[in-house]
Design an enzyme around this catalytic site. Structure first.
Site, PDB file in Angstrom:
ATOM      1  N   ASP A   1      -7.136  -6.056 -14.131  1.00 13.53           N
ATOM      2  CA  ASP A   1      -8.051  -5.010 -14.591  1.00 13.53           C
ATOM      3  C   ASP A   1      -7.547  -4.316 -15.857  1.00 13.53           C
ATOM      4  OD1 ASP A   1      -6.027  -3.938 -13.068  1.00 13.53           O
ATOM      5  OD2 ASP A   1      -7.344  -2.960 -11.611  1.00 13.53           O
TER       6      ASP A   1
ATOM      7  N   HIS B   1      -2.341  -0.380  -3.570  1.00 15.78           N
ATOM      8  CA  HIS B   1      -2.567   1.049  -3.295  1.00 15.78           C
ATOM      9  C   HIS B   1      -2.340   1.401  -1.827  1.00 15.78           C
ATOM     10  CE1 HIS B   1      -3.987   1.738  -7.288  1.00 15.78           C
ATOM     11  NE2 HIS B   1      -5.079   1.008  -7.165  1.00 15.78           N
TER      12      HIS B   1
HETATM   13  C1  X5A Z   1      -6.711  -2.623  -6.698  1.00 14.01           C
HETATM   14  C2  X5A Z   1      -7.442  -1.768  -7.653  1.00 14.01           C
HETATM   15  C3  X5A Z   1      -8.680   0.260  -8.007  1.00 14.01           C
HETATM   16  C4  X5A Z   1      -9.245   1.396  -7.255  1.00 14.01           C
HETATM   17  C5  X5A Z   1     -10.093   2.257  -8.126  1.00 14.01           C
HETATM   18  C6  X5A Z   1     -10.766   3.310  -7.319  1.00 14.01           C
HETATM   19  N1  X5A Z   1      -7.951  -0.640  -7.172  1.00 14.01           N
HETATM   20  N2  X5A Z   1     -11.602   4.133  -8.120  1.00 14.01           N
HETATM   21  O1  X5A Z   1      -7.588  -2.094  -8.805  1.00 14.01           O
HETATM   22 ZN    ZN Z   2      -6.299  -1.891 -10.326  1.00 17.08          ZN
END
Ligand code: X5A
Ligand code: ZN
Length: 704
Positions: A280, A147
């Site tokens: 995830d 991100h």
């Molecule tokens: C790297 C990653 C997730 C961010 C979620 C913020 N970031 N709500 O999985």
């Molecule tokens: Zn993520």
């Protein structure tokens, strides 16, 4: 069967690098607050790999800090300096405040070192794999990276580790002969930072598969849509597969591999593959709501091993269920080590929405990658989508309380289910028609405006071998639609809808120039009965700071309060009250994937029915309680024109107060959004180009 279809991985004497370094556990929340992205993630994976005897079979590697000059290929000087210093004394008193300026970021005294080590570690393993010292490698790093953008940390990411490593190989190590890099981002979130980094660059093919949920899933920027395919020389080298909802699992991912990623990779022929390996999307993840099993990850990875001579670098990104990530990385490590896997038949076929998404991606990219222009293979078993209730409720699938053994033993859905692609692009309806017996139009997907008429006699003609993709109205809505389809109103638009082609997307579906995301359209796709311009005594303002459809920048609202010193242009469309409700649904994102057949589904009841109309004619506005938190939840009654009510939709008065207090941002429109308003005003002969631009600039620049 699927294993046979995958290319044969190099089995013998795989030298697999495994990078683990306890120093990357130093980054943690400042006061020990709970957080999904915590040091235990790395430890859980490391423990599992040791317990299973994996670590000892790999080449152990230690982390190394990245040098500034390498990070600088991705990040601004300022950002590097800040990340380097954020853990120092100097920032002791301001660290938390700075963290709050970013989106989903925390810092502590260990953050700087961890971030430098994470980026440096991916460089380290990538170099060794590129050089042939290792066949492949896994870098267990944190903080994650995908991100992070040029000048900002976000989404738990400080430096974009994978992007830094890719640039290192391309720019610093011509000696290693890496000219084309494939980045596969299977983290459940869109890799916005990585996409931006290589958007114009054909040397990096960026592929991200992620939940999109019509633009609402984190990071909720419209650029995660499949329409973003890269620009200039990079055109076609950016591929997004945006799921419409959670619950996607092995079968859905395998389908994206087989029908999008792998054919393109075959054509691209990368020299190395970097995997932004978030876990995830794993079964049990608290944030992702998807269902990839460890075996599923193993198969996805196996299928990649057939390319780039098996040179694969996996860098950890997200993944927040400790057991899920440990088992998933374990499965991936076994694949890289060449252990045999038996991939079982699926328990579940892909969702119908998966085929719709895949077809949309293929359409978008087929000119760049001719291999995607072929029809998808025929025949299908399909899986129904989640119900709207599930979509509204928590994003998890079977998540909590998952049994460890169930995870390890889970079978993957790899009996590759194939699909009739005419079925995706055409339509065999089992829709119910309303009592007016309207011949209804059906769309192949939200992403195309081409529509096909289906005569009423096709009702019930349903073929199991086809994907049914349509707008679905429920039995419940037949009555109100029928009643409201006979009532006409003037819908009065003041924003991008002033440009008729853009407004027509809300009626007929699809998208026009400037829009990132297509609209689903209304149930009744008939054109407006009339149009006319007017001015209204309401202040035009630009609020919010970005939208999925238009990107960064504010969008237009009318202050609901009358102010006779104000004069705002509105373009009015004479449409049915049924259509007005469908426009209102779309403006407020209430059109959903259906429970039963993966169709587009509208709410069961109108937001504005006859009693609401009555209320409004007295009260002049109605703040819609059921959607009170939506942006356009306030319907204004602006008087009458040829005896029909004039309605508009804007923000509630309470939002105006929040704009005044600064709680909500006022923000000028993006170029494309402003251009759309200008086109509306100019093509409608209201203002010339310069006047229109200044009308908008003035509205955007004035305080409330
Ligand atoms: C790297 C990653 C997730 C961010 C979620 C913020 N970031 N709500 O999985
Ligand atoms: Zn993520």
């Amino acid at each position: 069967m699927a294993a046979a279809a995958a290319r044969v991985p190099p089995v013998a004497a795989a030298r697999v690098g495994l990078l683990y370094d306890e120093r990357m556990c130093a980054h943690a929340t400042p006061d020990g607050e709970e957080h999904p992205e915590n040091p235990e993630r790395l430890r859980a994976i490391w423990r599992k790999l040791n317990a299973e005897g994996i670590a000892s079979r790999c080449v152990a590697l230690k982390a190394k800090e990245a040098e500034d000059k390498y990070i600088a290929s991705v990040h601004s000087k300022n950002h590097i300096k800040l990340m380097r210093e954020i853990s120092s004394k100097k920032y002791d008193s301001s660290r938390n405040k700075i963290a709050r300026k970013f989106n989903s970021i925390y810092f502590n005294k260990g953050s700087s070192e961890s971030a430098l080590l994470a980026a440096g570690s991916v460089i380290e393993v990538a170099e060794k794999v590129a050089a042939g010292e290792l066949s492949s490698a896994i870098a267990l790093v944190r903080p994650p990276g995908h991100h992070a953008e040029h000048d900002k940390a976000m989404g738990f990411c400080l430096f974009n580790n994978v992007a830094v490593a890719a640039n290192y190989l391309l720019n610093e190590r011509p000696d290693l002969g890496i000219k084309k890099i494939l980045i596969v981002d299977w983290d459940v979130h869109h890799g916005n930072g990585t996409q931006k980094m290589f958007y114009n660059d054909p040397r990096v093919l960026f592929f991200s598969v992620h939940r999109f949920d019509y633009g609402s899933f984190y990071p909720a920027q419209g650029d995660a849509s499949h329409c973003f395919i890269g620009e200039e020389a990079g055109n076609g080298y950016n591929i997004n597969v945006p799921w419409e909802h959670g619950r996607c699992g092995d079968a859905d991912y395998i389908a994206a591999w087989d029908h999008v990623l792998l054919p393109v990779v075959e054509a691209y022929d990368p020299d190395i593959i970097l995997v932004s390996a978030g876990f995830d999307a794993a079964l049990g993840d608290p944030l992702g709501g998807c269902c990839i099993t460890p075996n599923g990850y193993a198969l996805l990875l196996t299928k990649l091993l057939g390319f780039a001579q098996g040179r694969i670098v996996m860098a950890l990104e997200g993944g927040y269920n400790l057991r899920s990530i440990a088992y998933s990385v374990f499965a991936c490590a076994k694949v890289l080590l060449g252990d045999k896997f038996t991939f079982n038949s699926p328990e579940m076929p892909p969702f119908e929405s998966t085929w719709r998404v895949i077809q949309a991606v293929r359409n978008e990219l087929k000119t760049c990658w001719p291999v995607l222009s072929s029809k998808l293979p025929k025949n299908v078993t399909l899986r129904i989508g989640p119900s709207p209730n599930d979509l509204y409720a928590s994003s998890g699938c079977e998540s909590d309380g998952e049994d460890v053994n169930e995870l390890s033993g889970a079978v993957s859905s790899v009996n590759i289910i194939q699909v009739a692609d005419d079925a995706v692009s055409e339509r065999l309806s089992k829709m119910k028609l309303d009592e007016d017996n309207h011949a209804m139009k059906a769309t192949s997907s939200c992403s195309t405006a081409e529509q096909q008429q289906h005569p009423t006699d096709s009702v019930g003609a349903h073929n199991d071998a086809s994907v049914v993709v349509s707008k679905r109205i429920s039995d419940l809505s037949v009555t109100w639609r029928s009643v409201l389809s006979r009532t006409y109103v003037w819908y009065s638009s003041f924003g991008s809808n002033m440009w008729k082609p853009r407004f027509m997307c809300y009626i007929q579906g699809g998208k026009v120039e400037g829009m990132s995301i297509p609209c689903c359209g209304s149930r009744d796709t008939s054109s407006p009965r009339g149009t006319m311009w007017k001015t209204v005594p309401h202040r035009l303002l630009f609020g919010r700071s970005s939208t999925p459809c238009w990107g960064t920048g504010g969008v237009a609202f009318l202050n609901p309060e009358i102010n006779y010193n104000e004069k705002s242009y509105v373009f009015m469309y004479k449409i049915t009250l049924e259509q007005f409700n469908d426009v209102l649904f779309q403006e407020n994102r209430l059109v959903l994937e259906s429970s039963k057949d993966g169709n587009i589904e509208y709410p069961d009841s109108p937001l504005i029915g006859s009693s609401e109309m009555e209320f409004m004619s007295t009260n002049k506005a109605l703040h819609l309680e059921p959607i009170k938190d939506s942006w356009y939840s306030n319907v204004l009654y602006l008087g009458k024109e040829d005896d029909l009510p004039i309605l508009s939709m804007t923000c509630p008065s309470s939002d105006i107060e929040r704009y005044k207090s600064g709680e909500l941002p006022l923000s000028p429109p993006s170029k494309t959004y402003a251009a759309t308003l200008i086109k509306g005003l100019v093509e409608g002969n209201q203002l010339d180009e310069a006047e229109a631009a200044s009308y908008i600039n003035v509205a955007a620049a004035r305080g409330l």
